[in-house]
Motif scaffolding. Structure first.
Motif, PDB file in Angstrom:
ATOM      1  N   LYS A  55     -12.988  -2.482  10.570  1.00 16.32           N
ATOM      2  CA  LYS A  55     -13.707  -2.354   9.344  1.00 16.32           C
ATOM      3  C   LYS A  55     -15.352  -2.642   9.782  1.00 16.32           C
ATOM      4  N   LYS A 112      -3.536  -5.784  12.126  1.00 22.72           N
ATOM      5  CA  LYS A 112      -2.375  -5.599  11.530  1.00 22.72           C
ATOM      6  C   LYS A 112      -1.164  -6.087  12.385  1.00 22.72           C
ATOM      7  N   TYR A 140     -13.091  -9.432   8.915  1.00 26.56           N
ATOM      8  CA  TYR A 140     -14.358  -8.949   8.136  1.00 26.56           C
ATOM      9  C   TYR A 140     -15.522  -9.868   8.321  1.00 26.56           C
ATOM     10  N   ASN A 153      -9.587 -11.483   2.356  1.00 27.57           N
ATOM     11  CA  ASN A 153      -8.719 -10.405   2.169  1.00 27.57           C
ATOM     12  C   ASN A 153      -7.848 -10.865   1.101  1.00 27.57           C
ATOM     13  N   GLY A 196      -8.729   1.644  -3.446  1.00 22.52           N
ATOM     14  CA  GLY A 196      -7.588   0.721  -3.369  1.00 22.52           C
ATOM     15  C   GLY A 196      -7.403   0.287  -1.743  1.00 22.52           C
ATOM     16  N   ILE A 197      -6.855   1.062  -1.056  1.00 22.02           N
ATOM     17  CA  ILE A 197      -6.718   0.317   0.517  1.00 22.02           C
ATOM     18  C   ILE A 197      -8.085   0.355   0.874  1.00 22.02           C
ATOM     19  N   GLY A 198      -8.189  -0.778   1.879  1.00 22.11           N
ATOM     20  CA  GLY A 198      -9.573  -1.012   2.620  1.00 22.11           C
ATOM     21  C   GLY A 198      -9.598   0.061   3.595  1.00 22.11           C
ATOM     22  N   TYR A 250     -14.832  -6.747  -0.433  1.00 19.76           N
ATOM     23  CA  TYR A 250     -13.951  -6.463  -1.511  1.00 19.76           C
ATOM     24  C   TYR A 250     -14.378  -7.353  -2.824  1.00 19.76           C
ATOM     25  N   TYR A 280      -3.080 -11.529   2.367  1.00 20.50           N
ATOM     26  CA  TYR A 280      -2.784 -10.205   2.732  1.00 20.50           C
ATOM     27  C   TYR A 280      -1.148 -10.175   3.236  1.00 20.50           C
ATOM     28  N   PHE A 302       0.856  -1.204  -0.105  1.00 20.78           N
ATOM     29  CA  PHE A 302      -0.117   0.109  -0.114  1.00 20.78           C
ATOM     30  C   PHE A 302       0.898   1.170  -0.027  1.00 20.78           C
ATOM     31  N   ARG A 319      -8.280  -5.765  -7.161  1.00 15.21           N
ATOM     32  CA  ARG A 319      -9.363  -5.669  -6.179  1.00 15.21           C
ATOM     33  C   ARG A 319      -9.842  -4.336  -6.073  1.00 15.21           C
TER      34      ARG A 319
HETATM   35  C1  MLT Z   1      -6.546  -3.801   2.717  1.00 15.82           C
HETATM   36  O1  MLT Z   1      -6.650  -2.622   2.134  1.00 15.82           O
HETATM   37  O2  MLT Z   1      -6.195  -4.826   2.548  1.00 15.82           O
HETATM   38  C2  MLT Z   1      -6.329  -3.425   4.447  1.00 15.82           C
HETATM   39  O3  MLT Z   1      -6.915  -2.047   4.551  1.00 15.82           O
HETATM   40  C3  MLT Z   1      -5.114  -3.429   4.837  1.00 15.82           C
HETATM   41  C4  MLT Z   1      -5.292  -3.506   6.398  1.00 15.82           C
HETATM   42  O4  MLT Z   1      -6.353  -3.719   7.137  1.00 15.82           O
HETATM   43  O5  MLT Z   1      -4.401  -3.292   7.005  1.00 15.82           O
END
Ligand code: MLT
Length: 409
Positions: free
Chosen positions: A249, A109, A218, A187, A40-42, A347, A132, A17, A388
């Motif tokens: 999330k 994380k 998730y 993910n 992009g980034i979640g 996702y 991931y 990321f 993604r």
């Molecule tokens: C992702 O986009 O895969 C997540 O946001 C990464 C994360 O939760 O660290």
């Protein structure tokens, strides 16, 4: 002369990321007026639920008065939060947990990255591919892997391909592995495992005395019946699994930071003499040494997620993002894309058109449609040719993004 940890030299380039952020910045420099939509980034876009904000404010007020001020909290987290986690997230699913099996932390994380410290360096780890990247990179940094090879994989890791052929679900490893990372809902693919499918992994781990590191960040996005929310719904999992959960999330805590890890007392690891040791005691020892707990206002805010208003507000957030997921999934399908995920997860995993490479698609999407997503190849070799998109954008941007994909790509 200070010598470096040379395992870091095995890591290719920068974290996924960070690399994406770098590419966006350079695109923006050349195209300052481009209206970029970030899928992009979640990272969530909705603010914290009102019940959470109210609880945090009250807790901050408490911190301002001598009679209610709190200093260091318990390293494992406040009981008022652990108790609610057990009552709301596990008991209704038939999972009994003790308070000392819950470890509150400042993020999944970090927990998934740090947990590998408890294992010997000779353990063989298995990861799904795509995966991931934190699970892999943290093990590389620790020295549990070999070098990065020309297949785009690290030596000494067993990669479990998730492809269209196997329905994006990993097969059991053919060789013995000791540490298994599973993330479901997944993910990046957004796919899930059924109870029967997850049971195969628990049975494998029990037979081989391996440990499953189960990332359930998730789980609150699961919509369909029969999809396990916790690995502990599977018989015997208490002996072989650890589960990571997050408020990021679920309740918009990506910038607030609160998560928890369940380490049952029954999970055992072995020393070189074959004697068993409690993984729960090892994690407690690790956390009490290296971590001083999550701040009181943040834990008070997290506890508010479990109040009736908090539950209602969090459900609204999740419904909002899942509506985005449907918009993306249906829109892409209508535009002729092959799409996975987006039903029980935020996702959407799409196959790039004309066998285009993932990074090439990333560049084209940014240049032609001003949309940022995440290249599948960034999640592993089997992610090449996939891409993604996240459902965590605003409704307006999600709709605009689909329109742009239909008209500009
Ligand atoms: C992702 O986009 O895969 C997540 O946001 C990464 C994360 O939760 O660290």
């Amino acid at each position: 002369m200070a010598l470096m940890n040379e395992n870091y030299l095995k890591l290719p380039g920068s974290y996924l990321f960070s690399e994406i952020a770098r590419r966006i910045n350079s695109f923006k420099k050349e195209n300052p007026d481009a209206d970029i939509i970030r899928l992009g980034i979640g990272d969530v876009t909705k603010p914290l639920p009102p019940a959470v904000v109210e609880a945090m404010k009250q807790a901050v007020d408490e911190m301002s008065r001598p009679e209610t001020f709190r200093g260091y909290g318990p390293e494992q987290g406040y009981e008022f939060l652990s108790q609610r986690i057990i009552e709301h997230d596990f008991k209704p699913r038939g999972v009994e947990l003790e308070l000392d099996e819950v470890f509150i932390s400042d993020g999944s994380k970090n927990d998934t990255a740090n947990f590998q410290e408890l294992f010997g360096l000779n353990n063989i780890l298995a990861v799904t591919d795509p995966v991931y990247p934190v699970y892999v990179d943290s093990n590389v940094m620790a020295g549990r892997t070999g070098n990065f090879n020309d297949k785009g994989q690290f030596e000494n890791i067993v990669y479990l391909p998730c492809t269209e052929e196997n329905g994006m679900k990993p097969d059991l490893p053919r060789t013995e592995v000791d540490m298994i990372y599973l993330c479901y809902p997944n993910n990046p693919t957004g796919m899930t495992l059924s109870k029967e499918e997850l049971k195969k992994w628990v049975d494998y781990a029990r037979e081989n005395r391996s440990i499953i590191l189960f990332d359930a960040a998730y789980e609150s996005y699961i919509r369909e019946e029969g999809v396990p929310h916790s690995i502990f719904e599977i018989e015997g999992a208490r002996e072989v699994a650890v589960e990571f959960r997050s408020f990021s999330k679920t309740a918009g805590f990506t910038g607030t930071r609160c998560a928890y890890t369940i380490v049952p007392r029954d999970v055992k690891v072995y020393d070189s003499k074959g004697e068993s040791h409690s993984l729960n005691s090892l994690w407690l020892r690790r956390q009490t040494t290296k971590f001083n707990g999550v701040s009181y206002p943040v834990q008070a805010a997290a506890a508010a997620v479990f109040t009736p208003e908090g539950q209602k507000q969090v459900k609204e957030l999740i419904n909002y993002y899942m509506e985005n997921a449907s918009i993306i999934k249906n829109g892409l399908e209508k535009a002729g894309y092959k799409v996975f995920g987006g039903v029980n997860a935020p996702y959407i995993w799409l196959k790039t058109p004309d066998n285009m490479g993932s990074w090439e698609f990333f560049d084209q999407l940014m240049k032609k449609a001003h949309i940022v997503g995440t290249p599948g190849a960034g999640f592993g070799a089997s992610g090449e040719g996939y891409f993604r998109l996240t459902a965590f954008g605003t409704r307006e941007n999600t709709e605009r993004a689909i329109e742009r994909i239909k008209t500009r790509m």
